[in-house]
Design an enzyme around this catalytic site. Sequence first.
Site, mmCIF file in Angstrom:
data_model
loop_
_atom_site.group_PDB
_atom_site.id
_atom_site.type_symbol
_atom_site.label_atom_id
_atom_site.label_comp_id
_atom_site.label_asym_id
_atom_site.label_seq_id
_atom_site.Cartn_x
_atom_site.Cartn_y
_atom_site.Cartn_z
ATOM 1 N N ALA A 12 -36.720 10.059 -37.459
ATOM 2 C CA ALA A 12 -35.568 9.156 -37.459
ATOM 3 C C ALA A 12 -35.846 7.859 -38.192
ATOM 4 O O ALA A 12 -34.997 6.981 -38.247
ATOM 5 C CB ALA A 12 -35.146 8.842 -36.016
ATOM 6 N N CYS A 13 -37.040 7.725 -38.776
ATOM 7 C CA CYS A 13 -37.421 6.444 -39.366
ATOM 8 C C CYS A 13 -37.834 6.603 -40.809
ATOM 9 O O CYS A 13 -38.716 7.393 -41.124
ATOM 10 C CB CYS A 13 -38.576 5.829 -38.576
ATOM 11 S SG CYS A 13 -39.152 4.266 -39.265
#
Length: 277
Positions: A119-120
């Site tokens: 998610a990053c």
Amino acid sequence: MDSTERVRVLSRDGETEHDREDLLAVEEPLEIRVRPAASEAPVSFVTTMRTPGRDEDLAAGLLLAEGVIERPADLTALERPRDPRMSAELRANVLLATLAPEAFARAEKLRRGTVMGSACGVCGRTSIESVIRTGQPPLGSDLRVPGSLLTRLPERLAARQSIFAGTGGLHAAALFDASGELLEIAEDIGRHNAVDKLIGAYFHRGGLPLSRGILLVSGRAGFEIVQKAYGAGIPILAAVSAPSSLAAALAEATGITLVGFLRGERYNVYSHPKRIG
């Protein structure tokens, strides 16, 4: 390595329950190691969590977005380790990038100290200057498309999301041309990985910049997605969900038309609206 995995689950619906099989998207680490020559020992550049498949495209797209490579000559080889002491599973999760000397010098300055989660897109960076590179000119593409074309793109993307259809757990990124034809699609558990896979494929083909392309992402548009689109020369970026404030600011500064909440006949244009007729 497969991109999906079957598991047994206990499924409940109100007062009823039953045991059944479910299909999940696989999430595995991929470590990218860099070296200045094939004879040199590699050093770890980054480890990112991804859905296996198209790893070479992912690595190339990530290195391009990070500013490590700028042209095909910067990446002289991309391969799996051949060390017989490594297990087959470990080799499947490592890629060795052999870089030109200038590119390797950039990589040493940009190496990350933490694992990038799915998610990053910027985890592990130590300064804002290493995230947003200054002094670069905005895109000057004269691409212009009608809004009616734009609103048809999410349906065309959804129709081609083969792994999402089975798991419901992947993001997708798709490139369309000015007529709305879908040219390339990539799926991954991380939205930024999907974009890297798509752009990396064009890097390998010598197809950058994508100055006549429209990039559509299935989730939200964070600023790292804008940064990747800018690095690939893509003038129009659309998302079915929301952009962040920094994404909108970066799109304005880099000359990218940013579209958000593209659903049905509705959408918002956050920067450079003249490209949407």
